[in-house]
Motif scaffolding. Structure first.
Motif, short mmCIF file in Angstrom:
data_model
loop_
_atom_site.label_atom_id
_atom_site.label_comp_id
_atom_site.label_asym_id
_atom_site.label_seq_id
_atom_site.Cartn_x
_atom_site.Cartn_y
_atom_site.Cartn_z
N UNK A 179 2.40 66.49 49.61
CA UNK A 179 3.77 67.01 49.64
C UNK A 179 4.64 66.18 48.69
N UNK A 180 5.36 66.83 47.78
CA UNK A 180 6.24 66.08 46.86
C UNK A 180 7.46 65.51 47.62
N UNK B 121 10.94 65.09 45.92
CA UNK B 121 11.60 66.37 45.64
C UNK B 121 12.32 66.89 46.89
N UNK B 122 11.67 66.76 48.03
CA UNK B 122 12.28 67.26 49.26
C UNK B 122 13.42 66.36 49.74
N UNK B 123 13.30 65.06 49.48
CA UNK B 123 14.41 64.17 49.86
C UNK B 123 15.65 64.46 49.01
N UNK B 124 15.43 64.71 47.72
CA UNK B 124 16.55 65.07 46.84
C UNK B 124 17.19 66.38 47.33
N UNK B 125 16.33 67.35 47.67
CA UNK B 125 16.85 68.64 48.15
C UNK B 125 17.66 68.45 49.44
N UNK B 126 17.20 67.55 50.32
CA UNK B 126 17.89 67.33 51.59
C UNK B 126 19.29 66.77 51.35
N UNK B 127 19.43 65.82 50.43
CA UNK B 127 20.76 65.24 50.18
C UNK B 127 21.67 66.21 49.42
N UNK B 128 21.07 67.05 48.60
CA UNK B 128 21.89 68.07 47.92
C UNK B 128 22.40 69.09 48.94
N UNK B 129 21.54 69.49 49.86
CA UNK B 129 21.96 70.45 50.89
C UNK B 129 23.00 69.83 51.82
N UNK B 130 22.83 68.54 52.11
CA UNK B 130 23.81 67.85 52.95
C UNK B 130 25.19 67.87 52.27
N UNK B 131 25.22 67.58 50.97
CA UNK B 131 26.48 67.60 50.22
C UNK B 131 27.04 69.02 50.15
N UNK B 132 26.13 70.01 50.00
CA UNK B 132 26.58 71.41 49.92
C UNK B 132 27.29 71.84 51.21
#
Length: 333
Positions: A225-226, A229-240
């Motif tokens: 599992x990358x 990549x998923x940690x970056x996505x999680x923080x972007x979604x949190x900010x969104x």
């Protein structure tokens, strides 16, 4: 000859009632029902339709921001900057209308882009520089607070405000934007956010990967599992979602106050952690977060109707959060 198995006969399967397990699974929902009964007895208007809608409206912004925290928790992270991001988003969307006379699309787009930049900064430092998430998002919280204050020059941004040159601002907040913060749209947005994130985390491959990373990051990495990549996505979604919370807040109050989003941080954190134990999930989940927000909203509304001083609210909310954390960590240790 019908003869019963002696092993089964000597060890009958029994289901013993475990009070702690029961409270862990249903304690939050049970508490909500008890609070409703207590507040309804003390003041019958508590259970009137208008007041119940008022509670749902009051928890909408908390729930949306808490959903962002829930996603960061799903990868075993923690985003403390969501309150400041909501403040920044609030300031940008209102200023786009009032200072620059932009339309609704440009105003919302600008607020989301600015918030995602904070998410990019958080994820870069956490993933690439390996700084603990709680420490860096704490630092980011102060940085973003400072940026929001500098951007607004510490003033409240509103229609017809006095500009630095002594003139009045001429921009108008769009009537369409004003609708976002009103019933039923504000409640509808909250419900959509909860449902979408619940489906995403529980019924998609990407959501399950986030839970795997949150459960055992090394096992996730060895499984291919990358993780980054998923940690970056999680923080972007949190900010969104923090940004969406700030936009909804702006639409509701139609102004940009100094640090307007900061008071939502504690409630959002409490809602997300209370959600761990709802129905025995044992992990961050969108439905549990919504139930946690409902609990906090009922507490606040009921205490106000009982004329409890506002400064005592934090004692109650802090106690609820401490209890939820104790229950969660005792169960998972």
């Amino acid at each position: 000859m019908n003869q019963s198995n002696p092993v089964q006969a000597s060890n009958p399967s029994k289901r013993t009632f475990d009070l702690f397990q029961f409270l862990y699974k249903y304690g939050t929902i049970l508490t909500i029902f008890i609070l409703i009964i207590v507040f309804a007895i003390s003041n019958p208007t508590f259970i009137q339709g208008n007041n119940l809608i008022n509670i749902l409206r009051s928890i909408s912004i908390v729930t949306i921001i808490a959903i962002g925290i829930t996603i960061s928790l799903s990868v075993n992270g923690f985003d403390l900057s969501v309150g400041s991001v909501a403040s920044l988003s609030n300031a940008i969307v209102i200023s786009m209308f009032v200072w620059f006379s932009q339309n609704t699309f440009i105003a919302i787009f600008s607020a989301i882009v600015a918030s995602l930049l904070v998410g990019v900064l958080n994820s870069f430092i956490i993933v690439k520089l390996k700084v603990p998430d709680m420490l860096i998002t704490l630092a980011t919280m102060f940085i973003v607070q400072g940026i929001a204050l500098t951007y607004t020059k510490g003033a409240t941004v509103s229609q017809n405000m006095v500009m630095p040159d002594g003139t009045f601002s001429t921009g108008i907040i769009s009537p369409i934007f004003e609708k976002i913060g009103q019933v039923p749209w504000i409640i509808l947005i909250m419900v959509i956010v909860v449902v979408v994130v619940h489906v995403f985390l529980n019924f998609t491959k990407h959501g399950r990967y986030m839970y795997v990373i949150g459960g055992n990051i090394e096992a996730a990495r060895l499984s291919g599992i990358p993780v980054n990549k998923y940690k970056i996505a999680a923080y972007l979604l949190s900010a969104l979602f923090a940004s969406i919370g700030g936009i909804v807040l702006a639409s509701r109050v139609m102004t940009a106050e100094i640090n307007a989003g900061s008071p939502y941080l504690m409630d959002s954190v409490a809602a997300a952690f209370i959600g761990f134990s709802v129905l025995g999930a044992g992990k961050p989940n969108a439905f549990g977060t919504f139930i946690g927000a409902v609990l906090i909203g009922i507490l606040q509304n009921g205490l106000v109707m009982m004329s409890v001083p506002y400064y005592a609210m934090d004692i109650v909310k802090g106690t609820v959060l401490a209890f939820a954390l104790a229950l969660t960590y005792y169960k998972t240790k």
